[in-house]
Write an enzyme that holds these catalytic residues in place. Structure first.
Site, PDB file in Angstrom:
ATOM      1  N   ARG A 145     -13.190   2.230  29.753  1.00 56.74           N
ATOM      2  CA  ARG A 145     -12.429   1.246  28.917  1.00 56.74           C
ATOM      3  C   ARG A 145     -11.587   0.125  29.566  1.00 56.74           C
ATOM      4  NH1 ARG A 145     -13.884  -2.046  24.484  1.00 56.74           N
ATOM      5  NH2 ARG A 145     -12.137  -2.200  23.165  1.00 56.74           N
ATOM      6  N   THR A 171     -22.336  -6.241  22.838  1.00 57.50           N
ATOM      7  CA  THR A 171     -22.209  -4.870  23.577  1.00 57.50           C
ATOM      8  C   THR A 171     -23.468  -4.486  23.808  1.00 57.50           C
ATOM      9  OG1 THR A 171     -20.055  -4.778  22.465  1.00 57.50           O
ATOM     10  CG2 THR A 171     -21.178  -2.774  22.973  1.00 57.50           C
ATOM     11  N   SER A 197     -11.198   0.602  20.432  1.00 54.28           N
ATOM     12  CA  SER A 197     -12.760   0.029  20.382  1.00 54.28           C
ATOM     13  C   SER A 197     -13.248   0.587  19.302  1.00 54.28           C
ATOM     14  CB  SER A 197     -13.384   0.742  21.919  1.00 54.28           C
ATOM     15  OG  SER A 197     -14.774   0.510  21.715  1.00 54.28           O
ATOM     16  N   SER A 198     -14.572  -0.003  18.930  1.00 55.26           N
ATOM     17  CA  SER A 198     -15.238   0.615  17.950  1.00 55.26           C
ATOM     18  C   SER A 198     -16.511   1.279  18.603  1.00 55.26           C
ATOM     19  CB  SER A 198     -15.646  -0.371  16.714  1.00 55.26           C
ATOM     20  OG  SER A 198     -14.566  -1.078  16.367  1.00 55.26           O
ATOM     21  N   ASP A 244      -9.565  -7.310  21.761  1.00 53.91           N
ATOM     22  CA  ASP A 244      -9.702  -6.233  20.675  1.00 53.91           C
ATOM     23  C   ASP A 244      -8.362  -5.460  20.692  1.00 53.91           C
ATOM     24  OD1 ASP A 244     -12.262  -6.008  20.192  1.00 53.91           O
ATOM     25  OD2 ASP A 244     -12.783  -4.709  21.863  1.00 53.91           O
ATOM     26  N   THR A 260     -19.759  -2.916  27.375  1.00 52.97           N
ATOM     27  CA  THR A 260     -19.780  -4.326  26.672  1.00 52.97           C
ATOM     28  C   THR A 260     -18.867  -5.097  27.653  1.00 52.97           C
ATOM     29  OG1 THR A 260     -19.008  -5.306  24.786  1.00 52.97           O
ATOM     30  CG2 THR A 260     -17.318  -3.476  25.719  1.00 52.97           C
ATOM     31  N   ASN A 272     -17.380  -7.233  25.558  1.00 52.32           N
ATOM     32  CA  ASN A 272     -16.731  -7.729  24.224  1.00 52.32           C
ATOM     33  C   ASN A 272     -18.042  -8.816  23.543  1.00 52.32           C
ATOM     34  OD1 ASN A 272     -15.407  -7.530  21.796  1.00 52.32           O
ATOM     35  ND2 ASN A 272     -13.567  -8.991  22.648  1.00 52.32           N
ATOM     36  N   GLY A 282     -22.160  -4.280  18.193  1.00 52.13           N
ATOM     37  CA  GLY A 282     -21.784  -4.842  16.912  1.00 52.13           C
ATOM     38  C   GLY A 282     -20.386  -4.987  16.562  1.00 52.13           C
ATOM     39  N   GLY A 283     -19.415  -4.738  17.492  1.00 55.54           N
ATOM     40  CA  GLY A 283     -17.993  -4.937  17.238  1.00 55.54           C
ATOM     41  C   GLY A 283     -17.397  -3.934  16.086  1.00 55.54           C
TER      42      GLY A 283
HETATM   43  O1  DON Z   1     -15.106  -2.234  21.926  1.00 58.92           O
HETATM   44  C1  DON Z   1     -15.402  -2.937  20.834  1.00 58.92           C
HETATM   45  O2  DON Z   1     -15.189  -2.211  19.666  1.00 58.92           O
HETATM   46  C2  DON Z   1     -16.060  -4.128  20.922  1.00 58.92           C
HETATM   47  N1  DON Z   1     -15.402  -4.705  22.048  1.00 58.92           N
HETATM   48  C3  DON Z   1     -17.461  -4.074  20.798  1.00 58.92           C
HETATM   49  C4  DON Z   1     -18.042  -5.617  21.001  1.00 58.92           C
HETATM   50  C5  DON Z   1     -19.205  -5.610  20.476  1.00 58.92           C
HETATM   51  O3  DON Z   1     -19.862  -4.759  19.982  1.00 58.92           O
HETATM   52  C6  DON Z   1     -20.121  -6.944  20.387  1.00 58.92           C
HETATM   53  N2  DON Z   1     -21.568  -6.912  20.059  1.00 58.92           N
HETATM   54  N3  DON Z   1     -22.297  -7.330  19.424  1.00 58.92           N
END
Ligand code: DON
Length: 573
Positions: free
Chosen positions: A113, A385, A456-457, A427, A403, A405, A477-478
Site C-alpha cells: 500500500r 482499482t 483501504s477497502s 483514502d 490500484t 485509487n 470498487g472503492g
Molecule cells: O484502497 C481502496 O480502498 C481504494 N483506493 C480502492 C479504489 C477502487 O477500488 C476504485 N475502483 N473502482
C-alpha cells in the site's frame, strides 16, 4: 494455449496485424498478439487459470505458467502488463495487496500500500478555515502517496520461479511497440484528456491530438524506458537513480511533496492474513491496513446464524438482512480501522462472535434500520482499482488487488517516466467526518501521519473447503469492494452459484453513511419497491465492482469467470 471449454467470446479487439511487433511470448503454445485479442468471459481449465481486467494481461499470466512459472510469477507479469495495457488502474505508480496460499498451506500477505510522504501532515488538505479542499487530495501532485507496487512485485519474487527479467519483458514490449486499445479504454482516455493536460507538466502518451478510438495503438516509450531500468537494476531502478529523480522533479514542478528519501525508504510489509470460518468454509482475507478482511468477516458472521440460503437469492428477506449487516460493519470501519502500525486496530474484538451478535441485536426484520441510531460498536480494548485471481497447476492460490485509487489516479503523469501517479492520499480521513471520494468517513484511526498507510477497502480473498483450495476472488470498487466480495461469497456458499453467476448477478451496497442502499440498474424492481416501503432510501448507480473469480470444481477443473462489467477476460490451460 488450449481452452477446455470456451463458453462465451464477448468481443474482439483488432487492427491489421504487424507481425514484426507481435509479442515475444512463446512457449505457451501461442504468441500473444497485442493487435488482435479476444475477451473470454468464462472457461474451465484443467491446470492453471487466471482472470483479470484485460485479455492481454490474462494471456501473459497464463503464458508465464505454461513456461514453468507458478501463480506468483503470473501475478508479477500480469501486474506489470496491466500497468501498460490498463492505465486507468494497472500501475507502477500505485500500490496494493497480494494474498496467497501456497500449495503446502503456507499463507502469505504482502502489503505494498502507498504510504504518506514524510512531509505529509494531518491537516494538509484543509484551508485556513478548516474546510476540506477535495481537489488537492484527489487530483494532481499533492494527492499521491509513495508508490508501493514495484516493492510489492520484488517481495513477491521470493515465491516465484522465473527470473524477473523474463516476467517484465512482455510489459516492456507492450509499452515500446504498443497495443490496440478497446472502445472502453478509448472512452476512458478521452474523458480524462483535460485532466491529464491540467495535472501533468510534460506531454504524455495518453493525450493525443484527436480523440482516441477503438483500434488505435497506444505506444508508451517513456514507460518502456522506466520498465527497462527496473529490469536492469531491480527495485532500485524505480526507488533510486533516474526514475526516482524523475518522480521528484515532477513533484517539484507541481505541489508534490514526495522526496528522494521517501522513495528510497519505502518497503513492502508482510502481514498475517485474517482467517475465519463461514458455514463450514475457511475464509482467508487481508488484514489492516485493509478494512476489507474485517468487514467481510463481520458481515458474514452477522448473517451466519440466519438461514440465508432458504430465504432465496435477492429476496427482500435476504437482501434486508445483508444490508443491515453492511450498515453495522461500515460504522465500525469509520471508527476503528486504520494502519495497524500507527493505530491499535481491535481486530480480535471486531470479528468476535459475541460482539457481532450484539451488533445485530437491534436488527428488525421488515423495517429499515437507521444510521443515526446504529453507530460504531463500543470497544474497550486497548471507481479505479483492479483485481487478479490466479490458481496454478500445483494449487498455489494468488489473489491480488492493486490500484491508483481513482480512474487514472491523480492524473499526474511523471514527466520522462511515463507512468501515472496515484491519488491514494484521499483514502485517509482528511478531516474527521468528512467524506472522501467514495463517501467513506473516518477519524483518528485513519488520520494522516508521515509514513502511515491509508485505510483501504481492497480485499483479495481465498476460500478453502475441506481445507483444500476452493475459490480465489476479489474486485475493485472503492468502498463497495467488501460488499461485492461478501455477496460473491454468499452467492457461492448460500445460493450454490457457479463462479460466473456469483460475480455477475446484480449487486447492492450500503456503507452506513450515506444512509442509503445503492443498487445496480438490473437489481430486481419489485424487491426495490418493497425495501422502499420498509423505509430504505434506494439509489441506482453504475456498475458495482469488476470481480474476478476462480472456483475449483469437484472434478478438479478450474471454473474461471471474468466480470461482465468491463473488458475483463480469463485465460488458462
Ligand atoms: O484502497 C481502496 O480502498 C481504494 N483506493 C480502492 C479504489 C477502487 O477500488 C476504485 N475502483 N473502482
Amino acid at each position: 494455449m488450449r481452452k477446455i471449454v470456451i463458453l462465451l467470446l464477448a468481443a474482439v479487439c483488432t487492427q491489421s496485424v504487424n507481425s514484426q511487433s507481435v509479442l515475444s511470448i512463446v512457449g505457451a503454445g501461442k504468441t500473444v498478439d497485442p493487435y488482435k485479442y479476444s475477451i473470454v468471459k468464462k472457461a474451465e481449465f484443467s491446470k492453471a487459470a487466471v482472470s483479470c481486467a484485460h485479455p492481454l494481461a490474462s494471456e501473459i499470466g497464463a503464458a508465464m505458467m505454461k513456461k514453468g512459472g507458478n501463480a506468483f510469477d503470473a501475478s508479477i507479469a500480469m501486474q506489470l502488463a496491466l500497468a501498460v495495457v490498463y492505465p486507468g488502474a494497472g500501475n507502477i505508480g500505485g500500490g496494493g495487496f497480494l494474498l496467497a496460499r501456497k500449495s503446502n498451506g503456507e499463507l502469505i500477505g504482502i502489503d505494498y500500500r502507498e504510504a504518506a510522504p514524510s512531509k505529509a501532515s494531518r491537516d494538509m488538505y484543509l484551508d485556513k478555515n478548516g474546510n476540506v479542499q477535495m481537489a488537492l487530495s484527489q487530483t494532481g501532485h499533492l494527492a499521491s502517496g509513495i508508490p508501493g507496487t514495484i516493492a510489492g512485485l520484488f517481495a513477491t519474487l521470493d515465491y516465484a520461479k522465473l527470473p524477473f527479467k523474463q516476467l517484465i519483458q512482455p510489459a516492456i514490449d507492450l509499452a515500446e511497440k504498443g497495443f490496440v486499445i478497446s472502445e472502453r479504454e478509448a472512452a476512458g482516455l478521452n474523458s480524462t484528456r483535460e485532466s491529464f493536460i491540467k495535472y501533468s507538466t510534460r506531454p504524455t502518451a495518453f493525450v493525443k491530438e484527436n480523440k482516441w478510438k477503438a483500434g488505435d495503438t497506444l505506444v508508451q516509450k517513456e514507460l518502456a524506458a522506466t520498465l527497462k531500468r527496473v529490469q536492469k537494476e531491480g527495485a532500485k531502478g524505480f526507488y533510486e537513480g533516474e526514475t526516482a529523480k524523475l518522480i521528484v522533479e515532477e513533484m517539484q514542478r507541481g505541489n508534490g511533496i514526495i522526496t528522494l528519501d521517501d522513495l528510497k525508504d519505502y518497503t513492502a510489509k508482510l502481514r498475517s492474513p485474517l482467517e475465519f470460518d463461514y458455514r463450514g468454509h475457511h475464509i482467508i482475507s487481508f488484514a489492516p491496513p485493509s478494512s476489507g478482511g474485517i468487514l467481510i468477516a463481520q458481515m458474514l458472521k452477522m448473517i451466519e446464524k440466519y438461514p440465508v440460503g432458504s430465504y432465496g437469492f435477492q429476496t427482500v428477506k435476504s437482501v434486508q438482512l445483508m444490508i443491515e449487516a453492511e450498515r453495522r460493519a461500515y460504522a465500525d470501519r469509520a471508527e476503528h480501522m486504520g494502519d495497524p502500525d500507527f493505530y491499535n486496530v481491535p481486530v480480535k474484538t471486531l470479528i468476535d462472535e459475541t460482539y457481532l451478535a450484539k451488533r445485530m441485536s437491534d436488527y428488525t426484520p421488515d423495517k429499515a434500520g437507521s444510521s443515526t441510531s446504529v453507530k460504531a460498536g463500543i470497544i474497550k480494548e486497548s471507481e479505479e482499482t483492479t483485481h487478479i485471481s490466479i490458481l496454478d497447476e500445483d494449487g498455489n492460490m494468488v489473489s491480488v488487488t492493486y490500484t491508483l485509487n481513482g480512474g487514472y489516479g491523480s492524473r499526474t503523469v511523471v514527466g520522462g517516466a511515463g507512468f501515472i501517479m496515484n491519488n491514494e492520499m484521499d483514502d485517509f480521513s482528511v478531516k474527521p467526518g468528512a467524506p472522501n471520494m467514495y463517501g467513506a468517513v473516518g477519524g483518528e484511526a485513519n488520520c494522516i501521519q508521515p509514513g502511515k498507510r491509508m485505510l483501504s477497502s481492497m480485499v483479495p480473498t481465498l476460500i478453502l473447503k475441506n481445507n483444500k483450495p476452493y475459490v480465489v476472488v476479489g474486485t475493485p470498487g472503492g468502498t463497495t469492494i467488501p460488499t461485492s466480495v461478501y455477496q460473491a461469497i454468499v452467492n457461492i456458499i448460500d445460493f450454490s452459484m457457479n463462479a460466473d453467476d456469483a460475480i455477475n448477478k446484480p449487486k447492492f451496497h450500503h456503507q452506513w453513511l450515506p444512509d442509503e442502499v445503492m443498487v445496480e440498474k438490473d437489481f430486481d424492481a419489485d424487491v426495490k419497491k418493497q425495501l422502499q416501503a420498509m423505509g430504505y432510501k434506494i439509489s441506482e448507480r453504475a456498475a458495482i465492482g469488476r470481480t474476478e473469480a476462480i472456483r475449483i470444481l469437484p472434478n478438479g477443473k478450474r471454473e474461471t469467470a471474468a466480470d461482465k462489467r468491463g473488458d475483463d477476460s480469463v485465460a488458462g490451460f
